[in-house]
Design a protein around this motif. Structure first.
Motif, short mmCIF file in Angstrom:
data_model
loop_
_atom_site.label_atom_id
_atom_site.label_comp_id
_atom_site.label_asym_id
_atom_site.label_seq_id
_atom_site.Cartn_x
_atom_site.Cartn_y
_atom_site.Cartn_z
N TYR A 122 -1.46 -1.60 -5.32
CA TYR A 122 -2.73 -1.63 -4.60
C TYR A 122 -3.44 -2.97 -4.80
O TYR A 122 -4.05 -3.51 -3.88
CB TYR A 122 -3.64 -0.49 -5.07
CG TYR A 122 -3.19 0.89 -4.67
CD1 TYR A 122 -2.45 1.12 -3.52
CD2 TYR A 122 -3.53 2.00 -5.45
CE1 TYR A 122 -2.05 2.39 -3.15
CE2 TYR A 122 -3.15 3.28 -5.09
CZ TYR A 122 -2.40 3.47 -3.95
OH TYR A 122 -2.02 4.73 -3.58
N GLU A 168 0.83 -1.20 0.00
CA GLU A 168 0.00 0.00 0.00
C GLU A 168 0.87 1.26 0.00
O GLU A 168 0.61 2.20 -0.75
CB GLU A 168 -0.93 0.01 1.22
CG GLU A 168 -1.86 1.21 1.21
CD GLU A 168 -2.82 1.24 2.38
OE1 GLU A 168 -3.84 1.94 2.27
OE2 GLU A 168 -2.55 0.59 3.41
N LEU A 221 -7.13 1.45 2.14
CA LEU A 221 -6.72 1.03 0.81
C LEU A 221 -7.76 1.43 -0.23
O LEU A 221 -7.41 1.94 -1.30
CB LEU A 221 -6.49 -0.49 0.78
CG LEU A 221 -6.10 -1.08 -0.58
CD1 LEU A 221 -4.78 -0.50 -1.08
CD2 LEU A 221 -6.03 -2.60 -0.51
#
Length: 197
Positions: free
Chosen positions: A94, A75, A107
């Motif tokens: 991601y 992340e 996220l």
């Protein structure tokens, strides 16, 4: 390690750095979480290349690709690349993080922000809708979805989201964004477009 976490949470970046420097560079402890935390410290100091070094090292140490430290590393690496405009690499990171924790609120917010930056408004709307399901009392998500709806020319839906933003109880985080004043401004822009003086 935990003293470093404590200092970082309290905004004492130098003290946090000192703890991780001892742990990593003097004691030579191969703890992926410590490397992630050191990477985050460098991110707060805007030293992204050094942050990437520590975050990638965390991934090398962490052999199980499903561990919490891998999630944090992917992340944060994504955030760094997004900050430099490399959204292709950011989305790749991601997606790897999402395989570990599919419904992490932070996220989802990062991904939806990246969709907005790359003008993928329909995807952003889907993600902001998911964020609203995860946290229905967060007015920021309604505001951001309203912006995406506006760019999709869904003006009435955007109006609903901005009005929802205004009527919701304000969160502490809203103050930093001036959400209510921005929502009122965006409503005025839409009403002007519609000729509703």
């Amino acid at each position: 390690k935990y003293l470093g976490i404590f200092y970082a949470k309290n905004g004492q970046t130098q003290q946090a750095y000192n703890c991780y420097d001892i742990l990593i560079n003097r004691m030579h402890i191969k703890d992926p979480g410590a490397y992630c935390n050191m990477g985050r410290i460098y991110m707060t100091m805007h030293q992204d290349s050094t942050a990437l070094k520590y975050l990638n090292e965390a991934l090398q140490i962490d052999t199980s690709a499903s561990a919490p430290s891998s999630f944090i590393a992917y992340e944060d690496i994504g955030l760094i690349y997004a900050g430099h405009g490399d959204y292709k690499t950011a989305f790749n990171c991601y997606n790897k993080a999402m395989k570990i924790y599919p419904y992490d609120e932070g996220l989802y917010l990062n991904i939806s922000n990246a969709y907005m930056a790359t003008k993928q408004y329909a995807n952003a709307i889907n993600d902001y809708t998911m964020l609203i399901r995860l946290s229905p009392d967060n007015s920021l998500y309604y505001f951001k979805r309203g912006v995406a709806e506006y760019f999709m020319n869904n003006l009435n839906t955007a109006i609903n989201d901005f009005e929802k933003t205004i009527t919701m109880p304000g969160l502490t985080s809203d103050q930093a964004y001036n959400l209510r004043s921005r929502a009122y401004y965006n409503l005025s822009v839409i009403y002007k477009q519609q000729g509703n003086n």
